[in-house]
Motif scaffolding. Structure first.
Motif, mmCIF file in Angstrom:
data_model
loop_
_atom_site.group_PDB
_atom_site.id
_atom_site.type_symbol
_atom_site.label_atom_id
_atom_site.label_comp_id
_atom_site.label_asym_id
_atom_site.label_seq_id
_atom_site.Cartn_x
_atom_site.Cartn_y
_atom_site.Cartn_z
ATOM 1 N N LYS A 139 0.907 -1.366 -0.116
ATOM 2 C CA LYS A 139 -0.132 0.105 0.048
ATOM 3 C C LYS A 139 0.965 1.155 -0.151
ATOM 4 O O LYS A 139 0.561 2.396 0.797
ATOM 5 N N LEU A 140 1.795 1.275 -0.958
ATOM 6 C CA LEU A 140 2.518 2.498 -0.937
ATOM 7 C C LEU A 140 2.221 3.179 -2.357
ATOM 8 O O LEU A 140 1.221 2.640 -2.838
ATOM 9 N N PRO A 141 2.497 4.431 -2.408
ATOM 10 C CA PRO A 141 2.063 5.034 -3.759
ATOM 11 C C PRO A 141 2.271 4.340 -5.113
ATOM 12 O O PRO A 141 3.200 3.665 -5.297
ATOM 13 N N TRP A 142 1.388 4.174 -5.752
ATOM 14 C CA TRP A 142 1.265 3.503 -7.153
ATOM 15 C C TRP A 142 0.414 4.315 -7.994
ATOM 16 O O TRP A 142 -0.598 4.947 -7.489
ATOM 17 N N GLN A 143 0.592 4.144 -9.358
ATOM 18 C CA GLN A 143 -0.585 4.663 -10.364
ATOM 19 C C GLN A 143 -1.395 3.633 -11.103
ATOM 20 O O GLN A 143 -0.823 2.729 -11.515
ATOM 21 N N PRO A 144 -2.691 3.772 -11.042
ATOM 22 C CA PRO A 144 -3.685 2.779 -11.700
ATOM 23 C C PRO A 144 -3.131 2.627 -13.323
ATOM 24 O O PRO A 144 -3.209 1.450 -13.555
ATOM 25 N N ASP A 145 -2.795 3.641 -13.911
ATOM 26 C CA ASP A 145 -2.281 3.276 -15.215
ATOM 27 C C ASP A 145 -1.258 2.487 -15.343
ATOM 28 O O ASP A 145 -1.172 1.649 -16.334
ATOM 29 N N ASP A 146 -0.427 2.408 -14.607
ATOM 30 C CA ASP A 146 0.853 1.605 -14.530
ATOM 31 C C ASP A 146 0.425 -0.043 -14.404
ATOM 32 O O ASP A 146 0.866 -0.779 -15.030
ATOM 33 N N LEU A 147 -0.600 -0.023 -13.687
ATOM 34 C CA LEU A 147 -1.211 -1.474 -13.394
ATOM 35 C C LEU A 147 -1.928 -2.058 -14.645
ATOM 36 O O LEU A 147 -1.764 -2.824 -15.196
ATOM 37 N N LEU A 148 -2.859 -0.762 -15.235
ATOM 38 C CA LEU A 148 -3.574 -1.514 -16.405
ATOM 39 C C LEU A 148 -2.846 -1.549 -17.572
ATOM 40 O O LEU A 148 -3.134 -2.331 -18.508
ATOM 41 N N THR A 149 -1.474 -1.028 -17.718
ATOM 42 C CA THR A 149 -0.643 -1.102 -18.919
ATOM 43 C C THR A 149 0.321 -2.407 -18.603
ATOM 44 O O THR A 149 1.190 -2.667 -19.434
ATOM 45 N N SER A 150 0.465 -2.833 -17.382
ATOM 46 C CA SER A 150 1.331 -3.986 -16.962
ATOM 47 C C SER A 150 0.922 -5.344 -17.882
ATOM 48 O O SER A 150 -0.349 -5.271 -18.318
ATOM 49 N N SER A 151 1.600 -6.300 -17.501
ATOM 50 C CA SER A 151 1.663 -7.525 -18.189
ATOM 51 C C SER A 151 0.456 -8.425 -17.414
ATOM 52 O O SER A 151 0.052 -8.073 -16.436
ATOM 53 N N ASN A 152 -0.226 -9.289 -18.465
ATOM 54 C CA ASN A 152 -1.168 -10.248 -17.833
ATOM 55 C C ASN A 152 -0.741 -10.730 -16.558
ATOM 56 O O ASN A 152 -1.332 -11.069 -15.503
ATOM 57 N N TRP A 153 0.609 -11.071 -16.540
ATOM 58 C CA TRP A 153 1.252 -11.798 -15.433
ATOM 59 C C TRP A 153 1.035 -11.068 -14.284
ATOM 60 O O TRP A 153 0.521 -11.502 -12.980
ATOM 61 N N LEU A 154 1.364 -9.639 -14.281
ATOM 62 C CA LEU A 154 1.320 -8.950 -13.036
ATOM 63 C C LEU A 154 -0.317 -8.717 -12.610
ATOM 64 O O LEU A 154 -0.851 -8.529 -11.527
ATOM 65 N N GLN A 155 -1.024 -8.298 -13.631
ATOM 66 C CA GLN A 155 -2.571 -7.953 -13.333
ATOM 67 C C GLN A 155 -3.198 -9.271 -12.734
ATOM 68 O O GLN A 155 -3.898 -9.015 -11.669
ATOM 69 N N LEU A 156 -2.627 -10.386 -13.048
ATOM 70 C CA LEU A 156 -3.383 -11.705 -12.409
ATOM 71 C C LEU A 156 -2.821 -11.772 -11.238
ATOM 72 O O LEU A 156 -3.742 -12.275 -10.251
ATOM 73 N N MET A 157 -1.639 -11.792 -10.694
ATOM 74 C CA MET A 157 -0.989 -11.747 -9.397
ATOM 75 C C MET A 157 -1.872 -10.740 -8.503
ATOM 76 O O MET A 157 -2.131 -11.071 -7.499
ATOM 77 N N THR A 158 -2.175 -9.572 -9.129
ATOM 78 C CA THR A 158 -2.675 -8.361 -8.285
ATOM 79 C C THR A 158 -4.067 -8.695 -8.141
ATOM 80 O O THR A 158 -4.705 -8.425 -6.742
ATOM 81 N N ALA A 159 -4.769 -9.230 -9.076
ATOM 82 C CA ALA A 159 -6.180 -9.303 -8.980
ATOM 83 C C ALA A 159 -6.357 -10.594 -7.715
ATOM 84 O O ALA A 159 -7.557 -10.575 -7.056
ATOM 85 N N ALA A 160 -5.460 -11.336 -7.489
ATOM 86 C CA ALA A 160 -5.820 -12.538 -6.564
ATOM 87 C C ALA A 160 -4.945 -11.791 -5.238
ATOM 88 O O ALA A 160 -4.993 -12.622 -4.184
ATOM 89 N N GLY A 161 -4.691 -10.611 -5.273
ATOM 90 C CA GLY A 161 -4.050 -10.114 -4.064
ATOM 91 C C GLY A 161 -4.983 -9.454 -2.902
ATOM 92 O O GLY A 161 -6.084 -9.724 -2.655
ATOM 93 N N THR A 162 -4.243 -8.736 -2.183
ATOM 94 C CA THR A 162 -5.105 -7.999 -0.799
ATOM 95 C C THR A 162 -5.532 -6.650 -0.955
ATOM 96 O O THR A 162 -6.033 -6.010 0.099
#
Length: 81
Positions: free
Chosen positions: A27-50
């Protein structure tokens, strides 16, 4: 570190994504656009996160149906807990 990664674009991308994943998870600062432009791998890992903010973003705008469904299931699980 720059010399070790200069000719390895996949490594550079994965290091950026691990840094983003760490920021989202802690829960440090991050930008939603960075997440949305990231790879499927990262999006899937994050989707299952907390992180509920990241999960909500991916439930609505994740790149694939699998990512969106995983995020929705994660949100439902957290709401029931």
């Amino acid at each position: 570190m720059t010399r070790a990664t200069i000719d390895r674009p996949f490594l550079v991308q994965r290091l950026r994504e691990w840094s983003l994943f760490r920021a989202i998870t802690l829960k440090l600062p991050w930008q939603p656009d960075d997440l949305l432009t990231s790879s499927n791998w990262l999006q899937l890992m994050t989707a299952a996160g907390t992180n509920p903010e990241a999960t909500e973003i991916l439930a609505e705008a994740g790149r694939t149906k699998r990512i969106r469904n995983t995020a929705k299931a994660t949100l439902n699980h957290h709401r029931q807990s």
